[in-house]
Structure formats: C-alpha cells, structure tokens
Design an enzyme around this catalytic site. Structure first.
Site, PDB file in Angstrom:
ATOM      1  N   ASP A 123      55.592  30.876  49.055  1.00 38.08           N
ATOM      2  CA  ASP A 123      55.968  31.023  47.653  1.00 38.08           C
ATOM      3  C   ASP A 123      56.868  32.256  47.448  1.00 38.08           C
ATOM      4  O   ASP A 123      56.729  33.249  48.167  1.00 38.08           O
ATOM      5  CB  ASP A 123      54.682  31.154  46.821  1.00 38.08           C
ATOM      6  CG  ASP A 123      54.934  30.877  45.356  1.00 38.08           C
ATOM      7  OD1 ASP A 123      56.028  30.413  45.003  1.00 38.08           O
ATOM      8  OD2 ASP A 123      54.012  31.142  44.554  1.00 38.08           O
TER       9      ASP A 123
ATOM     10  N   ASN B 152      56.794  19.158  43.218  1.00 31.04           N
ATOM     11  CA  ASN B 152      58.157  19.722  43.299  1.00 31.04           C
ATOM     12  C   ASN B 152      59.252  18.710  42.957  1.00 31.04           C
ATOM     13  O   ASN B 152      60.375  19.096  42.634  1.00 31.04           O
ATOM     14  CB  ASN B 152      58.438  20.319  44.694  1.00 31.04           C
ATOM     15  CG  ASN B 152      57.731  21.620  44.960  1.00 31.04           C
ATOM     16  OD1 ASN B 152      57.466  21.993  46.104  1.00 31.04           O
ATOM     17  ND2 ASN B 152      57.401  22.366  43.900  1.00 31.04           N
TER      18      ASN B 152
HETATM   19  C1  FPP Z   1      58.157  27.904  46.644  1.00 29.70           C
HETATM   20  O1  FPP Z   1      58.930  28.965  46.165  1.00 29.70           O
HETATM   21  C2  FPP Z   1      58.836  27.272  47.772  1.00 29.70           C
HETATM   22  C3  FPP Z   1      59.230  25.978  47.799  1.00 29.70           C
HETATM   23  C4  FPP Z   1      59.004  25.054  46.691  1.00 29.70           C
HETATM   24  C5  FPP Z   1      59.966  25.406  48.955  1.00 29.70           C
HETATM   25  C6  FPP Z   1      59.689  25.994  50.289  1.00 29.70           C
HETATM   26  C7  FPP Z   1      60.857  25.729  51.158  1.00 29.70           C
HETATM   27  C8  FPP Z   1      61.315  26.532  52.138  1.00 29.70           C
HETATM   28  C9  FPP Z   1      60.635  27.738  52.565  1.00 29.70           C
HETATM   29  C10 FPP Z   1      62.588  26.248  52.852  1.00 29.70           C
HETATM   30  C11 FPP Z   1      62.739  24.924  53.466  1.00 29.70           C
HETATM   31  C12 FPP Z   1      61.600  24.529  54.341  1.00 29.70           C
HETATM   32  C13 FPP Z   1      61.681  24.320  55.667  1.00 29.70           C
HETATM   33  C14 FPP Z   1      60.509  23.831  56.417  1.00 29.70           C
HETATM   34  C15 FPP Z   1      62.912  24.537  56.426  1.00 29.70           C
HETATM   35  P1  FPP Z   1      59.453  28.930  44.658  1.00 29.70           P
HETATM   36  O2  FPP Z   1      60.810  28.346  44.651  1.00 29.70           O
HETATM   37  O3  FPP Z   1      58.445  28.226  43.801  1.00 29.70           O
HETATM   38  O4  FPP Z   1      59.512  30.448  44.304  1.00 29.70           O
HETATM   39  P2  FPP Z   1      59.298  31.100  42.866  1.00 29.70           P
HETATM   40  O5  FPP Z   1      57.823  30.944  42.556  1.00 29.70           O
HETATM   41  O6  FPP Z   1      59.681  32.520  43.096  1.00 29.70           O
HETATM   42  O7  FPP Z   1      60.193  30.393  41.898  1.00 29.70           O
END
Ligand code: FPP
Length: 269
Positions: A33, A81
């Site tokens: 996250d 998501n």
């Molecule tokens: C949450 O952070 C993260 C995600 C919804 C996606 C996770 C994806 C990756 C780490 C990259 C791609 C994955 C791989 C396996 C290559 P957020 O966007 O909700 O963060 P925030 O809470 O700060 O908005």
C-alpha cells in the site's frame, strides 16, 4: 546519508545473516500500500507510484528468495480495485504485463514457481496470456512460490469455496460431516501453499482489506509506515525480524508454550 532510503548493501547482508539464524516465516503475505501517496507527495501521477512499486516487488522478491522463504504472496490487484479510475486500472494492467515479460528470466533462473490467486479470468487477455505461460513454464521449478493475488478478494474466495463444497455435497461426492477446516481449505485458491505466518502492510494503514481472510487466522501482522515504493530489502528484513521476536501462542498460554518447548526438546534428545 539517506540511510533510511538507500540501504547500504552491508546492512542488508548483516540483516540477512541475522534473520537466517532464527526460524523464518514459511509464508509471507504483503499488502503493498502507498503507491499513490508516494507519487502524489512528489507531484507525480499515481501510476508513477505503481511503477516505482514494481521495483520494490522485484527487490523484496529477490530478498525473500535469498533468505529461504518458501512462499511469498503479493496483493497486486484486489477485486475492489476494478472500481478505480479506468486509466489507473489500464496502467496497472500494462505494468503487470511488463512485469511478467521482464521478470521471466529472473523467475526461471532462480527456480521460482509463479502462481496466481483470484478471479484471473477477469484480467485482460494481454495479462492473462503471459501469466498463464509463466505459470506453466515455472510449474516444475522447486524454489519459492511467488503468488500474485490478482482480482483477488478474501470474501469472494470463501464464497467460491463454499459453492464448490456445496456442489460436491449435492452430487453426493462429499458428506456434510466430512467437511472440516482441512477439507474446506482444499477448496481455497491457496490450496497447497504453506500456512500463512506473517502479513506485512505498508503505508501506515492498519487494515486487512479483504486479503487472505481465512488464511490469516493465526498469522502475525507487521505494519510499517513506509510507503510501498520505498519498502526495499532492508525494511523487509526488519519486518521479518519483528516477526521472529513475537511469541506465537495459537490460543495457548505462554506457560503452556514454554512447557511444550521443554518437552519437545526432551523428546528430541
Ligand atoms: C495500493 O496502493 C497498491 C495497488 C492497488 C497496486 C499494487 C501494484 C504494484 C505494487 C505494482 C504492480 C504489481 C506487480 C506485481 C508488478 P495505492 O495506490 O492504494 O496507494 P495509496 O493508498 O497511497 O493511494
């Protein structure tokens, strides 16, 4: 200088040696996250945070494999998501495809078994195809299980397993009295993976967010304020070390556990 951000390789090596001296968690799950906030703090588009986050995926996976973790499960895209803005979903799908193509050699060279849990049928073909190819190609490897939770939700997983179990009962293939935790667990997407020992969540949030709900029953949780794009090998090892300093009781008292250890040691001698 910048010690918090850029781990000295010697620090990482020292930490790796230290965690290898104690029992390691067999299966680690990570809620990655904070990508969006990392980017917003720098005035960048959110997708830039996801891109940087995939570098953390690479580094943490490498480190987990090096220290001998048996299974690593990464929450890469939840069922919820899909409701994010279309351009963010599209950018995440592009990143996943890029990751599967770029990491192929690394996965094969290191004997990693790639796995996926979730409603993967919902993924676009341009992600599903390289994912299926690499799962198939790496299926004979014997090293660490790397599981990507994609279009994944813990409740959805439990509902689906319940449906499968009910169908077997309806067809007369399973008696209701035969359903126990072990049998139910065999119908979950994680069937075959070791018990989940540790869940790490980055970015200061303290929630489970529909991740491995059944599997986390006895897992330890480590929450860190670090945003995922900054969570690299050093911080990962510190999380493992925190786990190693916990007393896992599984519903027993501390005294019972200590007695068990003593009788276990006597039995072994
Ligand atoms: C949450 O952070 C993260 C995600 C919804 C996606 C996770 C994806 C990756 C780490 C990259 C791609 C994955 C791989 C396996 C290559 P957020 O966007 O909700 O963060 P925030 O809470 O700060 O908005």
């Amino acid at each position: 200088m910048f010690r918090g951000l850029m781990a000295e390789p010697e620090d990482v090596q020292r930490l790796e040696e230290a965690v290898k001296q104690k029992p390691l968690p067999r299966h680690i799950g990570i809620i990655m996250d904070g990508n969006g906030r990392w980017a917003e703090l720098r005035g960048m588009p959110r997708v830039q945070g996801h891109r940087e986050g995939s570098n953390s995926v690479r580094e943490v996976t490498r480190c987990a494999r090096r220290i001998g973790i048996e299974a690593l499960t990464l929450y890469a895209f939840s069922s919820q998501n899909w409701s994010r803005p279309a351009e963010e979903v599209a950018a995440l799908m592009d990143l996943l495809r890029e990751y599967l193509e770029k990491e192929r050699a690394e996965i094969m060279d290191h004997g990693i078994r790639l796995n996926a849990i979730g409603d993967v049928e919902k993924l676009p073909k341009f992600v599903r195809e390289p994912l299926d190819r690499l799962r198939e190609e790496s299926s004979k490897n014997t090293g660490m299980w790397l599981t990507l939770a994609l279009s994944y939700g813990g409740r959805e997983e439990i509902v689906r397993a319940t449906r499968d179990v009910a169908e077997k009962v309806q067809k007369g293939e399973l008696r209701p009295e035969a359903i126990d935790e072990r049998v139910f667990g065999q119908h979950l997407w994680t069937h075959g993976l070791p018990e989940l020992d540790l869940v790490i969540r980055s970015s200061g949030e303290r929630r489970i967010s529909n991740f491995l709900l059944w599997q986390a029953a006895y897992a330890e949780f480590v929450f860190t304020d670090t945003l995922w794009p900054e969570l690299r090998a050093e911080e990962f090892l510190r999380c493992v070390s925190q786990y190693q300093n916990r007393e896992r009781r599984f519903g027993l008292t501390g005294a019972q556990l200590r007695n068990q250890k003593v009788s276990g040691a006597q039995g072994a001698s």
